[in-house]
Write an enzyme that holds these catalytic residues in place. Structure first.
Site, PDB file in Angstrom:
ATOM      1  CG  ASP A  53      -1.551  -1.320   0.492  1.00 32.91           C
ATOM      2  OD1 ASP A  53      -1.967  -2.016   1.430  1.00 32.91           O
ATOM      3  OD2 ASP A  53      -2.039  -1.353  -0.658  1.00 32.91           O
ATOM      4  CD  GLU A 232      -8.259   1.559  -2.107  1.00 38.02           C
ATOM      5  OE1 GLU A 232      -7.703   0.609  -2.684  1.00 38.02           O
ATOM      6  OE2 GLU A 232      -9.012   1.406  -1.117  1.00 38.02           O
TER       7      GLU A 232
HETATM    8  O1  AHR Z   1      -4.017  -3.514   1.247  1.00 41.07           O
HETATM    9  C1  AHR Z   1      -5.059  -3.241   2.082  1.00 41.07           C
HETATM   10  C2  AHR Z   1      -5.967  -2.229   1.496  1.00 41.07           C
HETATM   11  O2  AHR Z   1      -6.317  -2.647   0.215  1.00 41.07           O
HETATM   12  C3  AHR Z   1      -5.349  -0.864   1.301  1.00 41.07           C
HETATM   13  O3  AHR Z   1      -5.423  -0.054   2.412  1.00 41.07           O
HETATM   14  C4  AHR Z   1      -6.162  -0.313   0.212  1.00 41.07           C
HETATM   15  O4  AHR Z   1      -5.489   0.677  -0.509  1.00 41.07           O
HETATM   16  C5  AHR Z   1      -6.445  -1.534  -0.607  1.00 41.07           C
HETATM   17  O5  AHR Z   1      -7.725  -1.496  -1.074  1.00 41.07           O
END
Ligand code: AHR
Length: 480
Positions: A53, A232
């Protein structure tokens, strides 16, 4: 959940010695540029191992800042470097650790550092650590720095984002558009049977919205709902009168990928109809380059101001157990190119090793040194077929290897042709798969002189490749 953390830095960029005159006695443009060939890309992938991320940005203070999720999900970290490649070895500071108990005592996910109203703020998602509480009761929070330097200041909790619903929300980002600061994030909306959708709204304060949230996208397409129904990790880039919002979809294993929303920069971006969703994913797993589940990206620029895509990805496919607890999502970065219509062309994740480059006949646009399988040519082709990695050997000579054919490279033949063949380790001649990077007549161009046929260089001849006297117009390549 203790994991070993390793980093690999691949120090490259040993610019080859400028030679004023090739062995064949032909004056090379070095004299004109009076200098050395453009340095090889310094950055190598993965940039930082086991950091997912990743958000990387270059701040007005000239520094690159990087944060991201750690495999233990127990702390917020920050790195700073004057160069992108330097983030690989930069000291990593722990800004804040999850609490001993309560809503922020468990997972800490996807932090983002922002400079808001003259203050450094990190937004992140957090959940409780159990004890009867649902560890996936994830909400968005922020910590704030008490001083001007985020690497040395004290960080304390600012509070919780006042989201429209008391439901799973994460992966927030901030962007400025037409003088308004916007918040974009992912959230599960009551009444919609998905894990997360994307929302946008203007900010009133760092943790409150100035207007009702607008839903931009819901995961419905097949590539968005594999494993989980997920939209997301929004990331925003404005270029050429357009606003681009990438997002990540599906489960965080090899099915993870990027989607794209596009709006006209002059449009009312709070109108969901102003955004067009790309029907297909724009960045996906690539077996040829061995990068799996690329996603959760951010955008930055390199030291020359050229757009860079930052994302995470694994270099293997099979994962035991829940991919969320597999530590091997590594931070990666690569050039982001744009097509003739001004839309981002993501290509494929370029894979481990030094950043690849593109070579275009000097002064010409829309055509490149390219390949289709082992057929090499000069022409237009999909981005990935025009990207070549320069791999120095012990003498500093280079093998030029297509990213889609990692164990192959360009080779000059005795008949003056150029072919793509398996890399013959250590074979300097007569194979001819080694080239010397020579300066061209201008800053961003090179001559690739054959190590086996001194004075001859890789040259473009209409749609094909051949060797030609180094320094001739046909032997000059613009690099990008
Ligand atoms: O890495 C943790 C979570 O995993 C992140 O916030 C999300 O983007 C992914 O699904």
């Amino acid at each position: 959940m203790q994991f070993g953390i390793s980093r690999r830095a691949f120090a490259a960029g040993a610019a080859l010695l400028p030679v004023a005159c090739s062995r064949a006695g032909r004056a090379l443009p070095a004299a004109a540029t009076g200098g050395s060939a453009p340095p090889l890309p310094a950055l190598s992938n993965p940039l930082v191992k086991q950091r997912a991320d990743a958000q990387i940005f270059r701040h007005e203070d000239g520094n690159y800042y990087m944060t991201g999720s750690v495999p233990e999900y127990d702390r917020l970290i920050l790195r700073r470097s004057r160069t992108l490649a330097g983030l690989a070895d930069a000291e990593e500071r722990v800004l804040w650790r999850h609490e001993a108990s309560g809503p922020m005592s468990g997972f800490l996910w996807a932090p983002e550092l922002h400079f808001v109203g003259g203050r450094w703020i990190v937004y992140f998602a957090a959940g409780p650590s159990g004890g009867g509480e649902d560890v996936f009761r994830i909400r968005t929070y922020a910590v704030i720095c008490d001083g001007p330097d985020p690497m040395t200041g004290n960080w304390t909790v600012l509070g919780q984002f006042d989201a429209p619903w008391d439901s799973f929300n994460l992966d927030s980002t901030i962007f400025m558009h037409r003088g308004t600061q916007y918040f974009a994030w992912a959230q599960r909306e009551p009444g919609i049977e998905t894990n997360s959708n994307l929302y946008i709204a203007p900010l009133a304060t760092p943790l409150t919205l100035a207007a009702p949230a607008v839903r931009l996208t819901v995961p419905t397409l097949d590539w968005e709902v594999r494993g989980f129904k997920v939209n997301e990790a929004p990331a925003v880039l404005e270029r050429g009168g357009k606003l681009f919002m990438t997002y990540s979809a599906s489960a965080t294993d090899a099915r993870y990928c990027l989607g794209l929303l596009t709006a006209d920069a002059d449009a009312d971006i709070m109108d969901p109809h102003a955004w067009t969703k790309s029907p297909e994913p724009v960045f996906t797993t690539c077996r040829e380059t061995s990068v799996y589940g690329p996603g959760h990206n951010s955008f930055t620029v390199d030291e020359e101001g050229r757009d860079m895509l930052v994302y995470h990805g694994r270099d293997y496919e099979a994962i035991e157990g829940d991919p969320l607890f597999n530590p091997d999502r590594h931070t990666r970065a690569q050039r982001l190119y744009f097509d003739a219509q001004g839309n981002p062309d993501f290509g494929v994740p370029v894979g481990n090793g030094p950043l690849p480059e593109r070579f275009a006949p000097a002064g010409r646009s829309g055509v490149w040194l390219a390949h289709a399988g082992t057929r090499a040519f000069v022409g237009s082709a999909p981005l990935a077929q025009t990207q070549f990695r320069s791999l120095p050997d012990a003498n500093g000579d280079l093998r030029l290897s297509p990213i889609l054919l990692r164990d192959h490279c360009l080779a000059a033949t005795a008949s003056g042709g150029v072919e793509i063949r398996p890399s013959a380790a250590g074979d300097r001649a007569p194979g001819g798969d080694l080239f010397k990077r020579r300066p061209g007549p201008r800053k961003d161009c090179v001559i690739l002189e054959s190590a086996a046929y001194p004075g001859k260089a890789l040259a473009h001849d209409a749609g094909s490749l051949r060797l030609a006297p180094a320094g001739e117009a046909a032997s000059i390549w613009d690099i990008s």
